[in-house]
Write an enzyme that holds these catalytic residues in place. Structure first.
Site, PDB file in Angstrom:
ATOM      1  N   ALA A   3       0.806  -1.226   0.000  1.00 18.47           N
ATOM      2  CA  ALA A   3       0.000   0.000   0.000  1.00 18.47           C
ATOM      3  C   ALA A   3       0.834   1.268   0.000  1.00 18.47           C
ATOM      4  CB  ALA A   3      -0.941  -0.012   1.203  1.00 18.47           C
ATOM      5  N   LYS A  57      -2.093 -16.148  -0.595  1.00 21.37           N
ATOM      6  CA  LYS A  57      -0.717 -15.656  -0.770  1.00 21.37           C
ATOM      7  C   LYS A  57      -0.125 -15.223   0.559  1.00 21.37           C
ATOM      8  CE  LYS A  57      -2.147 -11.098  -0.864  1.00 21.37           C
ATOM      9  NZ  LYS A  57      -1.739  -9.932  -0.046  1.00 21.37           N
ATOM     10  N   ARG A 121       3.877  -7.445   5.212  1.00 20.23           N
ATOM     11  CA  ARG A 121       3.993  -7.558   6.675  1.00 20.23           C
ATOM     12  C   ARG A 121       4.057  -9.013   7.126  1.00 20.23           C
ATOM     13  NH1 ARG A 121      -2.216  -5.636   7.707  1.00 20.23           N
ATOM     14  NH2 ARG A 121      -1.653  -4.395   5.900  1.00 20.23           N
ATOM     15  N   ASN A 122       3.366  -9.913   6.398  1.00 24.05           N
ATOM     16  CA  ASN A 122       3.375 -11.318   6.807  1.00 24.05           C
ATOM     17  C   ASN A 122       4.762 -11.926   6.646  1.00 24.05           C
ATOM     18  OD1 ASN A 122       0.321 -11.968   7.261  1.00 24.05           O
ATOM     19  ND2 ASN A 122       0.392 -10.793   5.364  1.00 24.05           N
ATOM     20  N   GLN A 165      -2.505 -11.214   8.406  1.00 23.02           N
ATOM     21  CA  GLN A 165      -3.547 -11.972   7.718  1.00 23.02           C
ATOM     22  C   GLN A 165      -3.134 -13.426   7.503  1.00 23.02           C
ATOM     23  OE1 GLN A 165      -1.825  -9.337   6.149  1.00 23.02           O
ATOM     24  NE2 GLN A 165      -3.310  -7.968   5.188  1.00 23.02           N
TER      25      GLN A 165
END
Length: 225
Positions: A3, A57, A121-122, A165
């Site tokens: 983002a 993903k 972030r994951n 997520q």
């Protein structure tokens, strides 16, 4: 897409999944979001496939973070991405009707997977998860409660109120595959879950990267990285 890069006006592409049953309406909807210089939007009709890719993903990105935490390098991560995309496609074909193979070559499929496995972030949090377990010296002996506590700590310390997520999606995928007796058919999804929540050694992530399936004289030969 990541983002903050979109916000900075860096060129990117995106997939709009919708089908209103009218080509003119579909195209006018796409044009609302499309900005040809920096935000290039392609439309597909496969809504289920695009949405599933968006969730799956993030699971593969956990595995990418483990690879980075182990410092295994670009070749290993490339292999993980290849197997991850195949398992995503196989999962969608089993559990969602009408998913189109071409969806996985769209921005919502392969491109989003690559971006997430390098900059999301994951991936970042999974790399820290791997490093902390290795630093602790007990990467092969973590129990599920310790794994959950570690994920919560990393999320609170690193994401400034945002949420992972990949971890909840990983649990959902594992439970669904387990309920259908399909875990052996998805070695990467299974291994990511086992490392993340069952305390399996981080280095075992490579066990889930099946680099070749072939048959010799009718016998299936499975090679792993």
């Amino acid at each position: 897409n990541v983002a903050n890069e979109v916000a900075m006006g860096r060129m990117c592409e995106s997939t709009l999944a919708c089908d209103y049953g009218n080509d003119e309406v579909n195209e006018r909807t796409r044009q609302i979001f499309d900005e040809r210089l920096n935000f290039r939007v392609a439309r597909i009709g496969d809504v289920a496939g695009a949405e599933a890719c968006g969730a799956l993903k993030n699971v593969i990105a956990l595995g990418a973070g483990f690879i980075d935490g182990l410092k295994l390098g670009g070749n290993t991560k490339a292999a993980l991405l290849r197997v991850g995309l195949l398992e995503m496609a196989k999962f969608c074909k089993i559990f969602f009707e009408g998913v189109e193979s071409g969806t996985f070559m769209e921005s919502c499929g392969m491109a989003d997977l690559i971006t997430t496995c390098y900059g999301g972030r994951n991936r970042k949090c999974a790399e820290v998860f791997a490093k902390l377990r290795l630093q602790d010296g007990s990467s092969d002996t973590f129990d599920p409660e310790e794994c959950n506590r570690l994920w919560s700590k990393i999320e609170n310390d690193m994401l400034n109120g945002q949420k992972l997520q990949g971890t909840p999606a990983c649990k959902e995928v594992y439970l669904l595959l387990e309920s259908r007796g399909l875990l052996e058919s998805f070695p990467l999804f299974r291994t990511i879950y086992e490392v993340s929540f069952l305390g399996k050694g981080v280095a075992s992530i490579t066990e889930g990267i099946v680099v070749m399936d072939r048959q010799i004289n009718g016998t299936l030969i499975v090679s792993k990285l």
